[in-house]
Write a protein that holds these residues in place. Structure first.
Motif, PDB file in Angstrom:
ATOM      1  N   GLU A  84       0.816  -1.201   0.000  1.00 19.32           N
ATOM      2  CA  GLU A  84       0.000   0.000   0.000  1.00 19.32           C
ATOM      3  C   GLU A  84       0.857   1.260   0.000  1.00 19.32           C
ATOM      4  O   GLU A  84       0.536   2.229  -0.636  1.00 19.32           O
ATOM      5  CB  GLU A  84      -0.900   0.013   1.233  1.00 19.32           C
ATOM      6  CG  GLU A  84      -2.006  -1.023   1.135  1.00 19.32           C
ATOM      7  CD  GLU A  84      -2.471  -1.462   2.497  1.00 19.32           C
ATOM      8  OE1 GLU A  84      -2.379  -0.649   3.417  1.00 19.32           O
ATOM      9  OE2 GLU A  84      -2.893  -2.617   2.626  1.00 19.32           O
ATOM     10  N   MET A 104       1.612   4.765  -3.270  1.00 17.39           N
ATOM     11  CA  MET A 104       1.300   6.172  -3.055  1.00 17.39           C
ATOM     12  C   MET A 104       2.511   7.067  -3.315  1.00 17.39           C
ATOM     13  O   MET A 104       3.651   6.653  -3.161  1.00 17.39           O
ATOM     14  CB  MET A 104       0.793   6.373  -1.631  1.00 17.39           C
ATOM     15  CG  MET A 104      -0.627   5.894  -1.471  1.00 17.39           C
ATOM     16  SD  MET A 104      -1.221   6.166   0.188  1.00 17.39           S
ATOM     17  CE  MET A 104      -0.459   4.799   1.029  1.00 17.39           C
ATOM     18  N   VAL A 141      -4.476   8.574   5.108  1.00 15.93           N
ATOM     19  CA  VAL A 141      -3.068   8.343   4.805  1.00 15.93           C
ATOM     20  C   VAL A 141      -2.250   9.348   5.598  1.00 15.93           C
ATOM     21  O   VAL A 141      -2.623  10.515   5.710  1.00 15.93           O
ATOM     22  CB  VAL A 141      -2.801   8.514   3.294  1.00 15.93           C
ATOM     23  CG1 VAL A 141      -1.314   8.401   2.990  1.00 15.93           C
ATOM     24  CG2 VAL A 141      -3.584   7.471   2.514  1.00 15.93           C
ATOM     25  N   ALA A 155      -6.055   6.661  -0.222  1.00 15.86           N
ATOM     26  CA  ALA A 155      -4.793   6.722  -0.962  1.00 15.86           C
ATOM     27  C   ALA A 155      -4.935   7.629  -2.181  1.00 15.86           C
ATOM     28  O   ALA A 155      -4.044   8.418  -2.497  1.00 15.86           O
ATOM     29  CB  ALA A 155      -4.375   5.317  -1.401  1.00 15.86           C
ATOM     30  N   LYS A 156      -6.093   7.540  -2.841  1.00 18.04           N
ATOM     31  CA  LYS A 156      -6.321   8.366  -4.016  1.00 18.04           C
ATOM     32  C   LYS A 156      -6.382   9.841  -3.614  1.00 18.04           C
ATOM     33  O   LYS A 156      -5.816  10.700  -4.284  1.00 18.04           O
ATOM     34  CB  LYS A 156      -7.629   7.941  -4.697  1.00 18.04           C
ATOM     35  CG  LYS A 156      -7.829   8.582  -6.051  1.00 18.04           C
ATOM     36  CD  LYS A 156      -9.097   8.079  -6.718  1.00 18.04           C
ATOM     37  CE  LYS A 156      -9.257   8.718  -8.096  1.00 18.04           C
ATOM     38  NZ  LYS A 156      -9.197  10.190  -8.058  1.00 18.04           N
ATOM     39  N   TRP A 210      -4.928  11.160  -1.088  1.00 21.32           N
ATOM     40  CA  TRP A 210      -3.560  11.555  -0.763  1.00 21.32           C
ATOM     41  C   TRP A 210      -2.802  11.910  -2.039  1.00 21.32           C
ATOM     42  O   TRP A 210      -2.120  12.928  -2.103  1.00 21.32           O
ATOM     43  CB  TRP A 210      -2.857  10.419  -0.023  1.00 21.32           C
ATOM     44  CG  TRP A 210      -1.383  10.628   0.113  1.00 21.32           C
ATOM     45  CD1 TRP A 210      -0.412  10.249  -0.767  1.00 21.32           C
ATOM     46  CD2 TRP A 210      -0.700  11.291   1.195  1.00 21.32           C
ATOM     47  NE1 TRP A 210       0.815  10.615  -0.303  1.00 21.32           N
ATOM     48  CE2 TRP A 210       0.675  11.258   0.898  1.00 21.32           C
ATOM     49  CE3 TRP A 210      -1.134  11.889   2.378  1.00 21.32           C
ATOM     50  CZ2 TRP A 210       1.632  11.810   1.749  1.00 21.32           C
ATOM     51  CZ3 TRP A 210      -0.177  12.433   3.216  1.00 21.32           C
ATOM     52  CH2 TRP A 210       1.182  12.391   2.905  1.00 21.32           C
ATOM     53  N   ASN A 211      -2.910  11.075  -3.029  1.00 17.07           N
ATOM     54  CA  ASN A 211      -2.182  11.310  -4.277  1.00 17.07           C
ATOM     55  C   ASN A 211      -2.652  12.589  -4.965  1.00 17.07           C
ATOM     56  O   ASN A 211      -1.853  13.366  -5.474  1.00 17.07           O
ATOM     57  CB  ASN A 211      -2.339  10.122  -5.221  1.00 17.07           C
ATOM     58  CG  ASN A 211      -1.491   8.941  -4.787  1.00 17.07           C
ATOM     59  OD1 ASN A 211      -0.559   9.105  -3.986  1.00 17.07           O
ATOM     60  ND2 ASN A 211      -1.788   7.767  -5.290  1.00 17.07           N
TER      61      ASN A 211
END
Ligand code: ZN
Length: 101
Positions: free
Chosen positions: A6, A10, A50, A80-81, A83-84
């Motif tokens: 995971e 990222m 995250v 996670a998305k 965060w990105n």
């Protein structure tokens, strides 16, 4: 799915370049989710976000009632998305501020 995997999916922290990690918590117990947390009613209130291991920067948190353990990665993936996306936004701002100085 391991934590290692995971983290690798990222982008690094926009502030310090540190390694981010996705965390899922049982909102009711404020602890990591365990399989045995799924009791009689079969729904847990889960939050996922995250954070950066180096500086503690946090991404957007997502909270949702989750009925089945297999749905956990979905929530994690959403965090996670976020965060990105945030990372890309903030990195742009950061670069702009450095250039402007
Ligand atoms: Zn950081």
């Amino acid at each position: 799915m391991s934590h290692q995997t995971e983290c690798e999916t990222m982008l690094p922290c926009p502030f310090c370049g540190g390694p981010p990690c996705a965390v899922v918590m049982n909102e009711t117990t404020s602890r990591a989710v365990r399989d045995e947390d799924w009791g009689e009613d079969g729904v847990l209130f889960i939050s996922a976000h995250v954070f950066c291991h180096e500086c503690g920067a946090r991404g957007e948190a997502f909270q949702e009632p989750i009925a089945l353990p297999p749905e956990l990665p979905v929530l994690k993936e959403r965090a996670a998305k976020a965060w990105n996306d945030r990372n890309a936004r903030h990195l742009g701002l950061y670069v702009a501020s450095v250039r402007g100085a």
